[in-house]
Design an enzyme around this catalytic site. Structure first.
Site, PDB file in Angstrom:
ATOM      1  N   TYR A 123       0.835  -1.245  -0.087  1.00  0.00           N
ATOM      2  CA  TYR A 123       0.005   0.099   0.193  1.00  0.00           C
ATOM      3  C   TYR A 123       0.725   1.207   0.132  1.00  0.00           C
ATOM      4  O   TYR A 123       0.565   2.307  -0.716  1.00  0.00           O
ATOM      5  CB  TYR A 123      -0.896  -0.042   1.048  1.00  0.00           C
ATOM      6  CG  TYR A 123      -1.898  -1.214   1.156  1.00  0.00           C
ATOM      7  CD1 TYR A 123      -2.304  -1.494   0.041  1.00  0.00           C
ATOM      8  CD2 TYR A 123      -1.989  -1.936   2.321  1.00  0.00           C
ATOM      9  CE1 TYR A 123      -3.332  -2.635   0.053  1.00  0.00           C
ATOM     10  CE2 TYR A 123      -2.778  -3.028   2.416  1.00  0.00           C
ATOM     11  CZ  TYR A 123      -3.422  -3.602   1.117  1.00  0.00           C
ATOM     12  OH  TYR A 123      -4.252  -4.545   1.087  1.00  0.00           O
ATOM     13  N   ASP A 238      -3.381 -14.530  -2.343  1.00  0.00           N
ATOM     14  CA  ASP A 238      -2.932 -14.796  -0.779  1.00  0.00           C
ATOM     15  C   ASP A 238      -4.217 -15.042   0.145  1.00  0.00           C
ATOM     16  O   ASP A 238      -4.197 -16.003   0.817  1.00  0.00           O
ATOM     17  CB  ASP A 238      -1.883 -13.727  -0.136  1.00  0.00           C
ATOM     18  CG  ASP A 238      -0.586 -13.520  -1.076  1.00  0.00           C
ATOM     19  OD1 ASP A 238      -0.053 -14.633  -1.638  1.00  0.00           O
ATOM     20  OD2 ASP A 238       0.094 -12.452  -0.944  1.00  0.00           O
TER      21      ASP A 238
END
Ligand SMILES: [Fe+2]
Ligand SMILES: [Fe+2]
Lengths: 376, 88
Positions: A123, A238
């Site tokens: 991020y 994931d």
């Protein structure tokens, strides 16, 4: 029971439950009570990726061309995902490691958490590219009311379990006073807190992420913010593995294949577990309302997003033996499936070579007759 | 592409029956234009989890997602007999 980092007594890990047995001593994987966790570790490691390898530079130009309402949608989702991964990067370690009794599960939790830290770092990679100074975005996460209400619901069950475990490990079972409150600590209560926490983690990874995933991929459908989309696809892959792991834990308990007391608790807490999922769905719908408060984006609106949340929730709840509560049966966003397909996710070429190399190693352990159905 | 020595009949309740032709059961179902939910297509996410009523399947890769005794993951298996399945 006091925690020890190396339990000096001989323990037969094949007879230990996943949680609240003896503390783990030797990190050995030659014998496993629940071999699924080592398989998940191998798969997760084969997915290794680095945010810096995904080129997000073109997104900066795209971002400038988004409308104000689209910018709000994009940035708000990044804030929310940053919150979710901040929690996930630390909480499974702090909440579960002190009470885990199986080495393969202990290592799975550590591997899982490590990948959450990759998500968190990604991020910053995305935001650094969009803004000269991204601190305004990060700073807002702890003051934004819409995000705060979600943060308290997400961390509540973890915090409850962590605090009860601390009391138990320092003072044992009994009635304890702490911070002006009375706490009843016994094994049944600890296990209930663990069960509810695991349901909440499953709801987080299996449902909460999907509103922002849908927005990201709706931009990508318009060939916008594609660097970001590539990163989110790796994160989604994931997360799919993580939700599989918590589904396994919940189902091993419910099926009586681990701790028999947890099978009783699964029945006893069925209503509370359902409520956790319904609450997550409700919050995600409210989040969709907040996202679209200044206007929709092409290809996506609040109603369709809410339907998608219900559709996903039906699947996730059924997977852990709960009733599917929503009437919806058809996927309202069929193009989502393509983005969540792991075959087509790749980072840099060398990265995909690394991952296929690891996959090759795992497959070589499969006996040759399993390949009878392959035609090369 | 595929060897047809195991071209068994697939019955999808409510969608009719057809012959298995592709590498995975999921591909065979998709060829019939039947809407089926999937994500990973590798057996680890469980999104394609489907109930099997009759017959049995062989896995091409070991499923990592949790499945009950009466469930299969079409994305990583193929039929090894005639089968009857029910999509959600
Ligand atoms: Fe994550
Ligand atoms: Fe996760």
């Amino acid at each position: 029971m006091k925690y020890t980092t190396f339990n000096q007594h001989t323990v037969n890990a094949l007879l230990e439950p996943m949680f609240f047995g003896h503390p783990v001593n030797v990190a050995r994987y030659d014998q496993q009570r629940h071999s699924i966790f080592e398989k998940l570790i191998e798969k997760q490691i084969s997915f290794f990726w680095r945010p810096e390898e995904v080129d997000v530079s073109k997104d900066r130009v795209d971002f400038q061309q988004l409308s104000d309402s689209e910018k709000h949608i994009f940035i708000s989702n990044l804030k929310y995902q940053t919150l979710l991964d901040s929690v996930q990067g630390r909480s499974p370690n702090i909440a579960f490691l002190p009470i885990i009794s199986l080495p393969e599960l202990e290592t799975w939790v550590e591997t899982w958490s490590f990948f959450e830290t990759i998500h968190s770092r990604s991020y910053t990679h995305i935001l650094r590219n969009l803004f000269t100074d991204p601190s305004e975005v990060f700073d807002d996460i702890v003051v934004n009311e819409e995000i705060k209400v979600r943060a308290s619901d997400i961390s509540k069950y973890y915090d409850d379990l962590i605090f009860a475990t601390q009391l138990w490990q320092t003072q044992g079972e009994g009635i304890h006073q702490a911070y002006g409150e009375t706490h009843v600590i016994n094994m049944r209560e600890l296990k209930k807190k663990l069960y509810l926490c695991m349901c909440s983690v499953n709801a987080l990874e299996a449902i909460r992420f999907y509103v922002s995933f849908a927005c990201t991929f709706a931009f990508a459908e318009r060939k916008l913010m594609e660097g970001n989309s590539k990163i989110i696809r790796l994160i989604a892959r994931d997360e799919n593995l993580h939700l599989t792991s918590t589904q396994h834990i919940l189902n091993l308990w419910a099926d009586g294949k681990d701790d028999p007391e947890m099978a009783e608790i699964a029945i006893e807490c069925r209503e509370q577990s359902t409520a956790i999922f319904l609450q997550a769905v409700e919050q995600e719908k409210q989040w969709a309302t907040y996202l679209f408060q200044h206007g929709s984006m092409i290809g996506l609106n609040k109603d369709i997003l809410c339907q998608y949340v219900e559709f996903i929730a039906n699947h996730r709840m059924r997977a852990i033996g709960l009733e599917a509560p929503f009437a919806i049966t058809d996927n309202p966003l069929p193009w989502m499936n393509t983005y969540l397909n792991s075959d087509t996710v790749q980072v840099a070429p060398q990265e995909s070579e690394i991952s296929s190399y690891l996959v090759g190693q795992i497959d070589s352990e499969v006996s040759s007759d399993e390949f009878d159905d392959f035609d090369l | 592409m595929t060897d047809n020595s195991d071209s068994y009949m697939i019955t999808v309740i409510g969608h009719g029956e057809f012959e298995q032709q592709d590498r995975t059961l999921l591909q065979s179902i998709e060829r019939q234009q039947i809407d089926v939910h999937y994500h990973c297509r590798e057996g680890f996410c469980g999104a394609c989890r489907t109930r099997i009523k009759k017959g049995s399947v062989t896995y091409l890769t070991e499923p990592l997602a949790y499945i009950n005794d009466d469930e299969i993951l079409p994305c990583c298996c193929r039929a090894n007999s005639d089968i009857e399945i029910e999509l959600d």
